[in-house]
Enzyme design. Structure first.
Site, short mmCIF file in Angstrom:
data_model
loop_
_atom_site.label_atom_id
_atom_site.label_comp_id
_atom_site.label_asym_id
_atom_site.label_seq_id
_atom_site.Cartn_x
_atom_site.Cartn_y
_atom_site.Cartn_z
N CYS A 1 -31.64 -1.69 -6.14
CA CYS A 1 -31.11 -3.13 -7.10
C CYS A 1 -29.78 -2.77 -7.29
CB CYS A 1 -32.02 -3.62 -8.38
SG CYS A 1 -33.79 -3.69 -7.67
N GLU B 1 -31.49 -6.16 -0.45
CA GLU B 1 -32.74 -4.67 0.01
C GLU B 1 -33.87 -5.72 0.76
OE1 GLU B 1 -35.45 -3.50 -3.13
OE2 GLU B 1 -33.65 -4.37 -4.42
N HIS C 1 -30.02 -4.02 -15.86
CA HIS C 1 -30.21 -4.39 -14.64
C HIS C 1 -31.96 -4.68 -15.28
CE1 HIS C 1 -33.05 -4.65 -10.73
NE2 HIS C 1 -33.54 -3.98 -11.86
P1 HMG Z 1 -48.68 -4.80 -16.43
O1 HMG Z 1 -49.92 -4.14 -15.68
O2 HMG Z 1 -49.23 -6.37 -15.95
O3 HMG Z 1 -48.15 -5.18 -18.07
O4 HMG Z 1 -47.29 -4.43 -15.41
P2 HMG Z 1 -48.99 -4.33 -18.77
O5 HMG Z 1 -50.36 -4.47 -19.59
O6 HMG Z 1 -47.99 -3.10 -19.25
O7 HMG Z 1 -48.11 -5.20 -20.39
C1 HMG Z 1 -46.59 -5.83 -20.22
C2 HMG Z 1 -46.21 -6.10 -21.61
O8 HMG Z 1 -46.60 -6.85 -22.03
C3 HMG Z 1 -47.15 -4.49 -22.51
O9 HMG Z 1 -45.65 -4.18 -23.88
C4 HMG Z 1 -48.37 -5.10 -23.45
O10 HMG Z 1 -48.58 -4.78 -24.51
C5 HMG Z 1 -47.25 -6.80 -23.28
P3 HMG Z 1 -45.36 -2.55 -23.38
O11 HMG Z 1 -46.41 -1.84 -23.72
O12 HMG Z 1 -44.63 -2.88 -21.73
O13 HMG Z 1 -44.15 -3.45 -24.41
N1 HMG Z 1 -48.56 -7.69 -23.48
C6 HMG Z 1 -48.18 -8.71 -24.70
N2 HMG Z 1 -47.52 -9.46 -25.22
C7 HMG Z 1 -47.81 -10.26 -26.18
N3 HMG Z 1 -48.89 -11.03 -25.71
C8 HMG Z 1 -49.68 -10.72 -24.88
C9 HMG Z 1 -49.24 -9.33 -24.89
N4 HMG Z 1 -50.60 -9.16 -23.41
C10 HMG Z 1 -49.55 -7.60 -22.99
N5 HMG Z 1 -50.89 -11.40 -24.84
C11 HMG Z 1 -45.30 -4.30 -15.03
C12 HMG Z 1 -46.15 -4.52 -15.92
C13 HMG Z 1 -43.86 -4.87 -15.28
C14 HMG Z 1 -45.36 -2.91 -14.61
C15 HMG Z 1 -45.68 -5.40 -13.55
O14 HMG Z 1 -44.97 -6.48 -14.07
C16 HMG Z 1 -44.46 -4.64 -12.66
O15 HMG Z 1 -45.16 -3.20 -11.97
N6 HMG Z 1 -43.69 -5.48 -11.82
C17 HMG Z 1 -42.76 -4.81 -11.13
C18 HMG Z 1 -41.94 -3.74 -11.00
C19 HMG Z 1 -40.83 -3.24 -12.83
O16 HMG Z 1 -40.14 -4.67 -12.25
N7 HMG Z 1 -40.74 -2.11 -12.68
C20 HMG Z 1 -39.36 -1.57 -13.47
C21 HMG Z 1 -38.32 -0.66 -13.58
S1 HMG Z 1 -38.17 -0.75 -11.49
C22 HMG Z 1 -36.77 -1.37 -11.43
O17 HMG Z 1 -36.23 -1.82 -12.29
C23 HMG Z 1 -36.17 -1.54 -9.80
C24 HMG Z 1 -36.67 -2.95 -9.35
O18 HMG Z 1 -36.00 -4.13 -9.53
C25 HMG Z 1 -36.89 -2.96 -7.76
C26 HMG Z 1 -34.99 -2.44 -7.03
O19 HMG Z 1 -34.69 -1.38 -7.70
O20 HMG Z 1 -35.14 -2.05 -6.20
C27 HMG Z 1 -38.62 -3.09 -9.41
#
Ligand code: HMG
Length: 415
Positions: free
Chosen positions: A115, A83, A237
């Site tokens: 992906c 992609e 994934h």
């Molecule tokens: P965010 O807002 O930065 O993070 O987004 P958050 O506030 O949701 O925190 C993440 C986790 O860290 C949470 O845990 C927090 O509690 C924890 P959860 O509630 O998820 O269990 N946390 C801590 N833990 C320990 N110590 C601390 C601490 N502080 C917080 N101090 C997000 C995270 C993944 C959404 C962001 O990085 C993002 O947008 N990433 C890109 C999208 C993505 O990867 N999506 C996944 C599903 S889609 C997919 O897999 C397809 C993809 O590969 C693309 C394709 O298909 O081509 C992306």
């Protein structure tokens, strides 16, 4: 019992970018608590391509060891899934075909569905091998994951390519029928043609992933797939490795089973070893998970510990609890947009003697660490689009490089 196709992955090899940015460095820049990266999303570092690397050079570097081991005589098809395409018309696989001096009697094509594309390539390859089992198909899944700077997605970038040789009577894993599939029209993650970075609704994308996984699993069971307890491990994934944990917990709940955290770690723990250091490699990600799982079962003395049976009775054929011979591995591929597929792979007797564990670990440990300012500059870099001659700086230590952009043409060369 699902039908045994006796077609699957004969060899698997991966390559990654030559540079690495650690999450310590990223956290120090943006003031994020390191625990959020290391524990919250389960990432320690991310691969960054050198200035003369891209999906083609990584794809060729991943595939070269496979051709060195098996030759190209039986490969009549190359399917390149990505992609992060480098051209809207020409398949990136044609550059790889040329770099690897493959025979002209080959069909080459590029596939896309976020992906999920690598899994589509694998399944289409299996169909081609069924049509003529004397032929092999080279599948390459290669991507550079890039989000906007200073956004939540930034911590989930990465880069890697996986090459897989698909063949009858495979030496690594058989891929079973049936598959469970699921599609829903959803805008959780996408990249318009005019953008170089992906757009994402992070929270929505996590829910979309889990919904698609649930749909694919339900379809898998309706199609007569294996029961949950028949699986020795699950390989998901991994856009970030904590996603695999979320997915497995959701699958347990969907199957009406208790969520026992030790059991979750046992089922998926080993699959995250490479992705936590490489980051999201989109199409390659689930197969890096498979590589980590298989390499983690490597017996370094070279004996495979199998009993020489075909393993199809589901027994492990060995006293060694690491040995996955004959034990089903569940694979869940997800691509935003969205499409998911669940299917089973079964390691065959002798698979441990085919592993490339050392090559894979060296690909990760051999990367050069970069600082934040350097990373930021690279993130924003792009070739001018004026049609002039723009050589790329000589930087990679990998086997192939992008020489540059000359008159709008990307030119590749062995290093
Ligand atoms: P965010 O807002 O930065 O993070 O987004 P958050 O506030 O949701 O925190 C993440 C986790 O860290 C949470 O845990 C927090 O509690 C924890 P959860 O509630 O998820 O269990 N946390 C801590 N833990 C320990 N110590 C601390 C601490 N502080 C917080 N101090 C997000 C995270 C993944 C959404 C962001 O990085 C993002 O947008 N990433 C890109 C999208 C993505 O990867 N999506 C996944 C599903 S889609 C997919 O897999 C397809 C993809 O590969 C693309 C394709 O298909 O081509 C992306």
């Amino acid at each position: 019992m699902p039908k045994d196709l006796a077609v699957g992955i004969h060899d698997l090899s991966f390559a990654t970018g030559q540079l690495v940015l650690t999450h310590e460095t990223l956290a120090a820049h943006n003031g994020t608590e390191l625990g959020k990266y290391h524990v919250g999303i389960g990432q320690r570092s991310m691969s960054v391509p050198a200035a003369d690397e891209d999906i083609v050079t990584m794809g060729a570097a991943a595939a070269a060891p496979i051709l060195a081991r098996h030759g190209a005589d039986r490969i009549r098809t190359v399917i390149f899934a990505t992609e992060s395409s480098v051209d809207q018309a020409k398949a990136a696989g044609i550059h790889v075909h040329s770099l690897l001096s493959m025979p002209s009697a080959t069909r080459v094509v590029e596939l896309k569905q976020a992906c999920y594309g690598g899994t589509a390539a694998l399944q289409f390859a299996i169909g081609l091998v069924h049509r003529d089992p004397s032929q092999q198909v080279l599948v390459i899944a290669s991507d550079v994951s890039k989000y906007e700077l200073d956004q939540p997605g930034e911590a989930t970038q990465g880069a890697a390519a996986v090459a897989m040789l698909i063949s009858a009577d495979p030496a690594l894993v058989r891929i079973e029928e049936p598959s469970g599939v699921f599609t829903a029209d959803i805008m959780d993650f996408w990249r318009p043609n005019y953008l170089t970075t992906a757009l994402v609704d992070g929270k929505e994308s996590v829910s979309a992933y889990l919904q698609a996984m649930d749909g694919a699993w339900k379809d898998y069971t309706e199609q007569g797939g294996r029961a949950f307890e028949e699986f020795a491990a699950f390989c998901y994934h991994q856009p970030f490795t904590k996603m695999a944990y979320k997915a497995h917990r959701a699958l347990l709940e969907s199957c009406g089973r208790e969520v026992d955290e030790a059991e979750v770690v046992r089922a998926i723990g080993r699959t995250t070893a490479y992705n936590e250091d490489i980051g999201n490699s989109y199409t390659a990600s689930v197969y890096l998970g498979l590589a980590a799982l298989l390499d983690g079962s490597d017996d370094s003395d070279g004996s495979d510990g199998s009993d020489g049976s075909d393993g199809s009775d589901g027994s492990d054929g060995s006293d060694d609890s690491d040995d996955l011979t004959g034990r089903a591995i569940g694979l869940l591929s997800y691509g935003s947009g969205s499409v998911a597929e669940f299917f089973a792979a079964v390691p065959v007797p002798g698979y441990r003697s085919q592993l490339r564990s050392e090559q894979h670990r060296e690909a990760i440990s051999g990367r050069r660490e970069i600082g934040y300012a350097d990373y930021r500059e690279r993130h924003e870099q792009a070739f001018p689009v004026d049609g002039g001659d723009h050589p790329a700086p000589r930087e990679t230590t990998g086997p192939y490089r992008l020489a540059g952009l000359f008159g709008h043409k990307r030119v590749y060369e062995p290093r």
